[in-house]
Design a protein around this motif. Structure first.
Motif, short mmCIF file in Angstrom:
data_model
loop_
_atom_site.label_atom_id
_atom_site.label_comp_id
_atom_site.label_asym_id
_atom_site.label_seq_id
_atom_site.Cartn_x
_atom_site.Cartn_y
_atom_site.Cartn_z
N ALA A 124 72.99 48.57 37.48
CA ALA A 124 73.94 49.21 36.55
C ALA A 124 73.24 49.57 35.25
CB ALA A 124 75.13 48.28 36.29
N THR A 125 72.35 48.71 34.79
CA THR A 125 71.59 48.99 33.58
C THR A 125 70.72 50.22 33.78
OG1 THR A 125 71.59 46.69 32.88
CG2 THR A 125 69.80 48.07 32.05
N TYR A 126 70.06 50.29 34.92
CA TYR A 126 69.19 51.44 35.17
C TYR A 126 69.98 52.73 35.31
CZ TYR A 126 65.08 48.59 35.31
OH TYR A 126 64.06 47.76 34.96
N MET A 127 71.20 52.64 35.78
CA MET A 127 72.04 53.84 35.84
C MET A 127 72.24 54.39 34.43
SD MET A 127 72.84 54.63 38.95
CE MET A 127 74.30 55.62 38.73
N VAL A 128 72.48 53.51 33.48
CA VAL A 128 72.64 53.93 32.08
C VAL A 128 71.33 54.51 31.56
CG1 VAL A 128 73.06 53.12 29.73
CG2 VAL A 128 74.50 52.30 31.61
N LEU A 129 70.23 53.78 31.79
CA LEU A 129 68.93 54.24 31.30
C LEU A 129 68.52 55.56 31.94
CD1 LEU A 129 66.92 50.89 31.14
CD2 LEU A 129 68.18 52.04 29.33
N ALA A 130 68.78 55.71 33.23
CA ALA A 130 68.44 56.95 33.91
C ALA A 130 69.22 58.11 33.32
CB ALA A 130 68.70 56.83 35.41
N GLY A 131 70.48 57.86 32.93
CA GLY A 131 71.27 58.89 32.29
C GLY A 131 70.69 59.30 30.94
N GLU A 132 70.05 58.36 30.26
CA GLU A 132 69.43 58.65 28.97
C GLU A 132 68.09 59.35 29.13
OE1 GLU A 132 68.86 54.89 27.10
OE2 GLU A 132 70.99 54.59 26.70
N ASN A 133 67.43 59.15 30.24
CA ASN A 133 66.06 59.63 30.44
C ASN A 133 65.99 60.62 31.59
OD1 ASN A 133 64.53 57.91 28.48
ND2 ASN A 133 65.58 56.32 29.64
N SER A 134 66.67 61.72 31.43
CA SER A 134 66.77 62.68 32.54
C SER A 134 65.42 63.26 32.93
CB SER A 134 67.75 63.80 32.18
OG SER A 134 67.32 64.48 31.02
N GLN A 135 64.47 63.35 32.00
CA GLN A 135 63.15 63.88 32.35
C GLN A 135 62.41 62.90 33.27
OE1 GLN A 135 62.02 66.92 31.89
NE2 GLN A 135 64.00 67.34 30.94
N VAL A 136 62.58 61.61 33.04
CA VAL A 136 61.97 60.60 33.90
C VAL A 136 62.56 60.71 35.31
CG1 VAL A 136 61.76 58.11 34.33
CG2 VAL A 136 61.46 59.01 32.02
#
Length: 196
Positions: free
Chosen positions: A106-118
């Protein structure tokens, strides 16, 4: 015994633990430094900002599956077997990440949303692995595509067709009864579409 050297990997491991405990909204660089027994300035020497640290954690997490999948893409097996095995390994890896550690997922879902280039780089890497399998399969006569079809476009189509089995938006479905037969049916359809 002297203290362990502070490395980016140690910082990223500690950041994962902190994110697991506090979640992305409450986790701070100070929390990471405290977990490592160092000052927050020491963490900033390796990662210039909280955003850079979060991006690095996201990238590390997404990259964990690249090597295994890359090995499968390069394996000395017929392209249809490699393609099916690659898709199955991707699904298994995504399902394991979601099921084994749901808080961190769930945390990575949030982080992935913040880091779309990654995330975009991650997807590009995986689609290129698929394209490699397809291109080699066509060259060996194991897969068939019209002569004017770009292997990268075919790989992107296969990626899109199998999205239910790797896109985290569908993670809630991955534990449902019937998901494995659904996966097999989609794989069979993709393979039939690429058949020589």
């Amino acid at each position: 015994m002297p203290p362990e050297t502070l490395t980016p990997d140690r910082i990223l491991e500690a950041t994962e633990d902190v994110l697991r405990r506090f979640g992305p909204a409450k986790a701070t660089v100070v929390d990471v430094a405290r977990a490592l027994g160092v000052s927050h300035g020491s963490v900033y020497r390796h990662f210039p900002s909280k955003a850079a640290l979060r991006e690095a954690v996201t990238e590390r997490w997404l990259d964990q599956s690249h090597e295994t999948l890359s090995r499968l893409a390069r394996a000395e097996r017929p392209a249809p077997e490699r393609l099916r095995g690659w898709l199955a390994a991707l699904f298994a890896a995504k399902r394991a990440k979601a099921g084994d550690d749901p808080e961190l997922f769930a945390t990575y879902m949030v982080l992935a949303g913040e880091n779309s280039q990654v995330v975009a780089r991650h997807i590009d890497t995986l689609v290129r692995q698929l394209a490699q399998i397809i291109q080699e399969g066509v060259a060996k006569g194991e897969l068939g595509l019209p002569a004017d079809t770009d292997p990268l476009a075919a790989a992107r189509a296969a990626w899109d067709a199998t999205g239910r089995f790797h896109d985290p938006a569908y993670a809630a479905d991955w534990g449902e009864e019937g998901i494995d037969p659904a996966f097999e049916a989609v794989c069979a359809l993709v393979l039939r579409g690429l058949a020589a």
